[in-house]
Design a protein around this motif. Sequence first.
Motif, PDB file in Angstrom:
ATOM      1  N   LEU A 291     -15.090  11.278   1.397  1.00  0.00           N
ATOM      2  CA  LEU A 291     -15.057  10.356   2.741  1.00  0.00           C
ATOM      3  C   LEU A 291     -13.929   9.336   2.504  1.00  0.00           C
ATOM      4  N   GLN A 292     -12.778   9.130   3.259  1.00  0.00           N
ATOM      5  CA  GLN A 292     -11.948   8.203   3.157  1.00  0.00           C
ATOM      6  C   GLN A 292     -11.725   7.277   4.281  1.00  0.00           C
ATOM      7  N   ASP A 293     -12.005   6.003   4.250  1.00  0.00           N
ATOM      8  CA  ASP A 293     -11.949   4.805   5.068  1.00  0.00           C
ATOM      9  C   ASP A 293     -10.325   4.837   5.614  1.00  0.00           C
ATOM     10  N   GLU A 294     -10.106   5.282   6.844  1.00  0.00           N
ATOM     11  CA  GLU A 294      -8.641   5.247   7.327  1.00  0.00           C
ATOM     12  C   GLU A 294      -8.028   3.749   7.131  1.00  0.00           C
ATOM     13  N   LEU A 295      -8.493   2.894   6.969  1.00  0.00           N
ATOM     14  CA  LEU A 295      -7.792   1.544   6.840  1.00  0.00           C
ATOM     15  C   LEU A 295      -6.990   1.731   5.474  1.00  0.00           C
ATOM     16  N   ALA A 296      -7.410   2.452   4.712  1.00  0.00           N
ATOM     17  CA  ALA A 296      -6.845   2.633   3.386  1.00  0.00           C
ATOM     18  C   ALA A 296      -5.697   3.782   3.278  1.00  0.00           C
ATOM     19  N   HIS A 297      -5.128   3.920   4.663  1.00  0.00           N
ATOM     20  CA  HIS A 297      -4.519   5.156   4.703  1.00  0.00           C
ATOM     21  C   HIS A 297      -2.887   4.939   3.785  1.00  0.00           C
ATOM     22  N   PRO A 298      -2.511   3.585   3.885  1.00  0.00           N
ATOM     23  CA  PRO A 298      -1.075   3.358   3.392  1.00  0.00           C
ATOM     24  C   PRO A 298      -0.916   3.847   2.057  1.00  0.00           C
ATOM     25  N   SER A 299      -2.281   3.728   1.212  1.00  0.00           N
ATOM     26  CA  SER A 299      -2.127   4.104  -0.217  1.00  0.00           C
ATOM     27  C   SER A 299      -2.409   5.589  -0.580  1.00  0.00           C
ATOM     28  N   LEU A 300      -2.684   6.429   0.403  1.00  0.00           N
ATOM     29  CA  LEU A 300      -3.027   7.654   0.382  1.00  0.00           C
ATOM     30  C   LEU A 300      -2.437   8.706   0.868  1.00  0.00           C
ATOM     31  N   LEU A 301      -1.126   8.349   1.382  1.00  0.00           N
ATOM     32  CA  LEU A 301      -0.216   9.460   2.204  1.00  0.00           C
ATOM     33  C   LEU A 301       0.150  10.551   1.384  1.00  0.00           C
TER      34      LEU A 301
ATOM     35  N   GLY B 261       0.767  -1.181   0.028  1.00  0.00           N
ATOM     36  CA  GLY B 261       0.002   0.044   0.091  1.00  0.00           C
ATOM     37  C   GLY B 261       0.702   1.330  -0.151  1.00  0.00           C
ATOM     38  N   LEU B 262       1.746   1.321   0.935  1.00  0.00           N
ATOM     39  CA  LEU B 262       2.981   2.357   0.776  1.00  0.00           C
ATOM     40  C   LEU B 262       3.438   2.523  -0.637  1.00  0.00           C
ATOM     41  N   LEU B 263       3.804   1.523  -1.222  1.00  0.00           N
ATOM     42  CA  LEU B 263       4.297   1.871  -2.711  1.00  0.00           C
ATOM     43  C   LEU B 263       3.279   2.441  -3.792  1.00  0.00           C
ATOM     44  N   ASP B 264       1.731   2.271  -3.487  1.00  0.00           N
ATOM     45  CA  ASP B 264       0.941   2.826  -4.185  1.00  0.00           C
ATOM     46  C   ASP B 264       1.240   4.716  -4.373  1.00  0.00           C
ATOM     47  N   ASN B 265       1.718   5.159  -3.493  1.00  0.00           N
ATOM     48  CA  ASN B 265       1.945   6.344  -3.470  1.00  0.00           C
ATOM     49  C   ASN B 265       2.844   6.909  -4.562  1.00  0.00           C
ATOM     50  N   ALA B 266       3.494   6.020  -5.048  1.00  0.00           N
ATOM     51  CA  ALA B 266       4.523   6.221  -6.063  1.00  0.00           C
ATOM     52  C   ALA B 266       3.693   6.217  -7.591  1.00  0.00           C
ATOM     53  N   SER B 267       2.577   5.926  -7.549  1.00  0.00           N
ATOM     54  CA  SER B 267       1.831   5.389  -8.670  1.00  0.00           C
ATOM     55  C   SER B 267       0.774   6.657  -9.377  1.00  0.00           C
TER      56      SER B 267
END
Length: 354
Positions: A69-79, A48-54
């Motif tokens: 609205l964002q479900d916080e459980l998806a936070h790794p992809s949204l930073l 998910g953290l790698l999504d931030n480069a996509s």
Amino acid sequence: MRVGLTLYGDIDERSGGFRYDRKLLQGLRAAGDTVELVELPWRRYPRGLLDNASPRLRDRLDVDVDVMLQDELAHPSLLRANRQLPYPIVSIVHHLRASESRRLSPLYRAIERRYLGTVDGAVCNSTTTRDIVTGLGVDPGLTAVAPPAGDQFDPDLDDGTIEHRARERPLRVVFVGNVTPRKGLKTLIEGLSAAETDVKLTVVGRSADERYAAAVRRSVRREGLADRVDLAGELSEEELETVLRSSHVLAVPSRYEGFGIVYLEGMSFGLPAIASRAGGATDVVTDGETGVLVDPGNSAAIAGALTRFDADRDRLASMGKAARRRYESHPDWRETTARVRGLLEAVAALEVIP
């Protein structure tokens, strides 16, 4: 309003968090809002953290809304993506990952603090969750405590039924939840083994962590509890309702719960709860009135609670009736949606202030 809702996975999944998001989506649409759903693929945390480069993720989130609205459980992809989005963001915080993990808690806390720094407000499912979120930097004035309703079953139940059931033997306890370390099932089984009484336990839930589930099965065999513990697995809604209706106590001594909707659902059947003091369960379970609060990992406290419930059936009946009243006084989904809409309107209005 034009509202977006971003989450991992399929909104029709069965867990309490997905049900919350689903009910919120339905409530917003019923109130006249348009809601655009953005379902991102489930990711393991590092992936998910790698999504931030996509750049593809950024494009996926580029929707025309007044507020997201964002479900916080998806936070790794949204930073990173959040800092580039053209709309204000409100995070739905069921519980923070930093509250679940002991070993990696500092790392998760740092990442979640950074994520929360990218949002404009937060919907929290309990006062405990709100306190943690504001402690990580979210403006308290731009938060709302909007708990889930526990009306999945909403059974027709009166005090006489609860009173009559309390006299039945043996004491019947139910655990409902995914079989993972956080939910505390091994601790419950240890408490059951040490209880000075005859207790039957039904375990309802899928094995989300097979290694842990295997350890649970070994504990049952080692403690000689095979005839007292029914590892029922995942049940249909109708089958679960039957188990809850026939039980005396709901016991889910989790290491941590952001809210613990399962306690409220048990209370709808007049079941006092054995729950952990850690987390948001304290918003629902009043120690000595609607259930018993124990420290995480304290099997001796669980054994004592089970022994007392079995020995004092008047107390069991009284707490069962108090649990049902607590359920009846809890906010419904309409009130929860209204609290969320109020926050969304406030956050959306901030964007138009010169």
